[in-house]
Design an enzyme around this catalytic site. Sequence first.
Site, mmCIF file in Angstrom:
data_model
loop_
_atom_site.group_PDB
_atom_site.id
_atom_site.type_symbol
_atom_site.label_atom_id
_atom_site.label_comp_id
_atom_site.label_asym_id
_atom_site.label_seq_id
_atom_site.Cartn_x
_atom_site.Cartn_y
_atom_site.Cartn_z
ATOM 1 N N TYR A 245 0.841 -1.205 0.000
ATOM 2 C CA TYR A 245 0.000 0.000 0.000
ATOM 3 C C TYR A 245 0.879 1.259 0.000
ATOM 4 C CZ TYR A 245 -3.582 3.324 1.552
ATOM 5 O OH TYR A 245 -4.428 4.408 1.652
HETATM 6 P P1 NAD Z 1 -13.423 2.863 0.906
HETATM 7 O O1 NAD Z 1 -13.071 1.429 0.993
HETATM 8 O O2 NAD Z 1 -14.506 3.392 1.769
HETATM 9 O O3 NAD Z 1 -13.743 3.260 -0.606
HETATM 10 C C1 NAD Z 1 -12.988 2.751 -1.658
HETATM 11 C C2 NAD Z 1 -13.925 2.475 -2.821
HETATM 12 O O4 NAD Z 1 -13.106 2.023 -3.899
HETATM 13 C C3 NAD Z 1 -14.967 1.380 -2.549
HETATM 14 O O5 NAD Z 1 -16.261 1.836 -2.941
HETATM 15 C C4 NAD Z 1 -14.516 0.224 -3.425
HETATM 16 O O6 NAD Z 1 -15.589 -0.562 -3.944
HETATM 17 C C5 NAD Z 1 -13.782 0.961 -4.542
HETATM 18 N N1 NAD Z 1 -12.801 0.123 -5.230
HETATM 19 C C6 NAD Z 1 -11.854 -0.671 -4.662
HETATM 20 N N2 NAD Z 1 -11.180 -1.316 -5.615
HETATM 21 C C7 NAD Z 1 -11.699 -0.923 -6.797
HETATM 22 C C8 NAD Z 1 -11.422 -1.255 -8.141
HETATM 23 N N3 NAD Z 1 -10.481 -2.159 -8.477
HETATM 24 N N4 NAD Z 1 -12.132 -0.648 -9.123
HETATM 25 C C9 NAD Z 1 -13.102 0.239 -8.811
HETATM 26 N N5 NAD Z 1 -13.429 0.563 -7.549
HETATM 27 C C10 NAD Z 1 -12.725 -0.005 -6.556
HETATM 28 O O7 NAD Z 1 -12.053 3.634 1.200
HETATM 29 P P2 NAD Z 1 -11.742 5.179 1.554
HETATM 30 O O8 NAD Z 1 -11.245 5.210 2.938
HETATM 31 O O9 NAD Z 1 -12.845 6.068 1.140
HETATM 32 O O10 NAD Z 1 -10.478 5.424 0.631
HETATM 33 C C11 NAD Z 1 -10.514 6.295 -0.467
HETATM 34 C C12 NAD Z 1 -9.101 6.657 -0.871
HETATM 35 O O11 NAD Z 1 -8.446 7.324 0.202
HETATM 36 C C13 NAD Z 1 -8.229 5.449 -1.206
HETATM 37 O O12 NAD Z 1 -7.389 5.799 -2.290
HETATM 38 C C14 NAD Z 1 -7.413 5.249 0.047
HETATM 39 O O13 NAD Z 1 -6.196 4.595 -0.199
HETATM 40 C C15 NAD Z 1 -7.205 6.703 0.444
HETATM 41 N N6 NAD Z 1 -6.862 6.866 1.843
HETATM 42 C C16 NAD Z 1 -7.719 6.448 2.810
HETATM 43 C C17 NAD Z 1 -7.368 6.588 4.128
HETATM 44 C C18 NAD Z 1 -8.274 6.099 5.226
HETATM 45 O O14 NAD Z 1 -7.780 5.940 6.358
HETATM 46 N N7 NAD Z 1 -9.548 5.889 4.972
HETATM 47 C C19 NAD Z 1 -6.133 7.177 4.476
HETATM 48 C C20 NAD Z 1 -5.285 7.597 3.457
HETATM 49 C C21 NAD Z 1 -5.659 7.441 2.139
#
Ligand code: NAD
Length: 249
Positions: free
Chosen positions: A156
């Site tokens: 990641y």
């Molecule tokens: P989440 O899991 O709530 O949402 C992610 C979405 O991406 C989901 O709806 C999932 O179905 C979709 N997804 C996953 N793989 C996919 C694919 N191959 N094709 C299409 N859709 C796909 O996660 P989140 O927390 O909202 O994360 C959103 C972004 O923020 C991500 O890039 C994550 O890495 C980043 N991020 C999150 C955090 C955290 O702590 N939540 C921290 C830093 C960065």
Amino acid sequence: MPGFAGRFSGRSAVITGGASGIGLAVAQRIVDEGGRVCVWDRDPGQIEQAKTVVPALHGVAVDVADAAGVESAAARTLEALGGVDILVTSAAITGPNMTTWNYSTEDWQKVIDININGVFYCNKALVPHMLERNYGRIVNIASIAGKEGNPNASAYSTSKAAVIGLTKSLGKELAKTKVTVNCVTPAAVRTAIFKQMSQEHIDFMLSKIPMARFGEVDEVAALICWIASEECSFTTAAVFDVSGGRATY
Ligand code: NAD
């Protein structure tokens, strides 16, 4: 959260992974502020669920790791919305929490395919259209893990460092155009993505945040929406922390 009425009036956005978490919060804001949004998510059930929260959403079920699928999603979206001004790449997975040497090559590859290649495919699919349109705002979601590295999350962290590299390179390539490319680096925000992590890892992430709390999706969405707006016009190839003070540079 307060918004800016009409800020996205006449604008259309694609949000990958927009059916959940941070992506959905961005979708909600853009719609509330007058824009149109098409979410690209691999989970059709999740898209339907998102539409119950934001009824105006358009949705295309697509796996962002599938290059041909992304091209076809772009064509369908351009037909449905008539144009795309904004791309936010939120789709990502964490991969299992374990030491690097214990990672299976399959698990490593899956993270790389979705978190790096998926971002590349989506940027690649929409940049030519934005250049033709003479306007574009791309906001890639990386992570503070991509700057600092998180133990037991090296696939990641590696993938998010790559998103920063892609953003900086593409932003410079497009710097003399009207298309900006930036990325945000959140620290931990409690969303469905936590279900993919071990409790030890969640505790570790919280322990690293000087504000000593998780971020909220709206706090990340507020920053993304500013970067995605017309107002953010002299910034490209940049990395914005939204991390409660967690940063190494
Ligand atoms: P989440 O899991 O709530 O949402 C992610 C979405 O991406 C989901 O709806 C999932 O179905 C979709 N997804 C996953 N793989 C996919 C694919 N191959 N094709 C299409 N859709 C796909 O996660 P989140 O927390 O909202 O994360 C959103 C972004 O923020 C991500 O890039 C994550 O890495 C980043 N991020 C999150 C955090 C955290 O702590 N939540 C921290 C830093 C960065």
